[in-house]
Design a protein around this motif. Structure first.
Motif, PDB file in Angstrom:
ATOM      1  N   CYS A  75       0.835  -1.218   0.000  1.00  0.00           N
ATOM      2  CA  CYS A  75       0.000   0.000   0.000  1.00  0.00           C
ATOM      3  C   CYS A  75       0.861   1.255   0.000  1.00  0.00           C
ATOM      4  CB  CYS A  75      -0.931   0.002   1.203  1.00  0.00           C
ATOM      5  SG  CYS A  75      -2.195  -1.269   1.125  1.00  0.00           S
ATOM      6  N   VAL A  78       2.382   1.702  -3.552  1.00  0.00           N
ATOM      7  CA  VAL A  78       1.411   2.179  -4.539  1.00  0.00           C
ATOM      8  C   VAL A  78       1.070   3.646  -4.286  1.00  0.00           C
ATOM      9  CG1 VAL A  78      -0.978   1.912  -5.324  1.00  0.00           C
ATOM     10  CG2 VAL A  78       0.457  -0.108  -5.015  1.00  0.00           C
ATOM     11  N   MET A  79       0.831   3.991  -3.021  1.00  0.00           N
ATOM     12  CA  MET A  79       0.481   5.366  -2.680  1.00  0.00           C
ATOM     13  C   MET A  79       1.615   6.328  -3.056  1.00  0.00           C
ATOM     14  SD  MET A  79      -0.184   7.008   1.072  1.00  0.00           S
ATOM     15  CE  MET A  79       1.491   6.637   1.536  1.00  0.00           C
ATOM     16  N   THR A  80       2.844   5.956  -2.761  1.00  0.00           N
ATOM     17  CA  THR A  80       3.978   6.824  -3.068  1.00  0.00           C
ATOM     18  C   THR A  80       4.216   6.915  -4.571  1.00  0.00           C
ATOM     19  OG1 THR A  80       4.965   6.240  -0.952  1.00  0.00           O
ATOM     20  CG2 THR A  80       6.413   7.267  -2.569  1.00  0.00           C
ATOM     21  N   ALA A  81       4.087   5.806  -5.271  1.00  0.00           N
ATOM     22  CA  ALA A  81       4.266   5.820  -6.728  1.00  0.00           C
ATOM     23  C   ALA A  81       3.221   6.698  -7.398  1.00  0.00           C
ATOM     24  CB  ALA A  81       4.192   4.402  -7.279  1.00  0.00           C
ATOM     25  N   TRP A  82       2.025   6.691  -6.870  1.00  0.00           N
ATOM     26  CA  TRP A  82       0.941   7.477  -7.435  1.00  0.00           C
ATOM     27  C   TRP A  82       1.113   8.973  -7.145  1.00  0.00           C
ATOM     28  CZ3 TRP A  82      -2.762   6.269 -10.797  1.00  0.00           C
ATOM     29  CH2 TRP A  82      -3.837   7.142 -10.940  1.00  0.00           C
ATOM     30  N   SER A  83       1.648   9.304  -5.969  1.00  0.00           N
ATOM     31  CA  SER A  83       1.649  10.700  -5.542  1.00  0.00           C
ATOM     32  C   SER A  83       2.973  11.427  -5.727  1.00  0.00           C
ATOM     33  CB  SER A  83       1.236  10.795  -4.070  1.00  0.00           C
ATOM     34  OG  SER A  83       2.189  10.138  -3.263  1.00  0.00           O
ATOM     35  N   SER A  84       4.076  10.717  -5.891  1.00  0.00           N
ATOM     36  CA  SER A  84       5.375  11.383  -5.961  1.00  0.00           C
ATOM     37  C   SER A  84       6.169  10.879  -7.165  1.00  0.00           C
ATOM     38  CB  SER A  84       6.163  11.120  -4.678  1.00  0.00           C
ATOM     39  OG  SER A  84       7.441  11.678  -4.772  1.00  0.00           O
ATOM     40  N   ARG A  88       8.988   7.540  -7.699  1.00  0.00           N
ATOM     41  CA  ARG A  88       8.195   6.493  -8.345  1.00  0.00           C
ATOM     42  C   ARG A  88       8.972   5.190  -8.534  1.00  0.00           C
ATOM     43  NH1 ARG A  88       5.035   9.185 -12.353  1.00  0.00           N
ATOM     44  NH2 ARG A  88       3.781   9.621 -10.508  1.00  0.00           N
ATOM     45  N   MET A  92       7.933   1.702  -6.819  1.00  0.00           N
ATOM     46  CA  MET A  92       7.561   0.519  -7.601  1.00  0.00           C
ATOM     47  C   MET A  92       8.431  -0.685  -7.214  1.00  0.00           C
ATOM     48  SD  MET A  92       4.937   1.427  -9.139  1.00  0.00           S
ATOM     49  CE  MET A  92       4.663   0.003 -10.145  1.00  0.00           C
ATOM     50  N   THR A  95       6.856  -1.959  -4.088  1.00  0.00           N
ATOM     51  CA  THR A  95       5.632  -2.679  -4.412  1.00  0.00           C
ATOM     52  C   THR A  95       5.944  -4.067  -4.951  1.00  0.00           C
ATOM     53  OG1 THR A  95       4.561  -0.578  -4.915  1.00  0.00           O
ATOM     54  CG2 THR A  95       3.511  -2.565  -5.771  1.00  0.00           C
TER      55      THR A  95
END
Length: 119
Positions: A75, A78-84, A88, A92, A95
């Motif tokens: 989680c 995914v949250m960090t890849a999506w927001s920063s 990324r 990933m 993840t």
């Protein structure tokens, strides 16, 4: 068939230990970029490192706790890849390692439940 029976536990244990060590190293490298304090490193890198040691020592519940914590790591990744965008690639990697940890920890149980029966 004669000879020694091959169990799935050895390979999955080695995979689990290697992925936990890789995750701890990833956290050390990731948070070293941010000049993180010892406390931050203790809360990020210590759990996978301690679980790697526990898994190598064949403690019964180490795989379970690694899989449980891997859900949180997944989680976070995914949250960090999506927001920063800057983080990324590291997110990933986190993840992907979390997915490997879940499958490596679950493999013996999956094999026992769905593996070939009989000889």
């Amino acid at each position: 068939m004669t000879g020694v029976a091959v169990t799935p536990y050895r390979g999955s244990r080695l995979t689990l230990v290697a992925s936990l060590v890789a995750l701890a190293a990833l956290y050390v490298a990731w948070f070293a970029l941010h000049d993180a304090s010892t406390t931050v490193l203790a809360f990020t890198a210590a759990p996978p490192a301690l679980l790697a040691i526990a898994t190598a020592l064949r403690l019964r519940t180490a795989g379970f706790w690694a899989a449980v914590l891997a859900l949180a790591w997944f989680c976070h990744g995914v949250m960090t890849a999506w927001s920063s965008a800057d983080e990324r690639v590291l997110a990933m990697l986190e993840t992907a390692l979390a997915v490997v940890i879940v499958f490596a920890a679950s493999w013996p149980g999956l094999h026992a439940r769905f593996g070939r029966r009989g000889s």
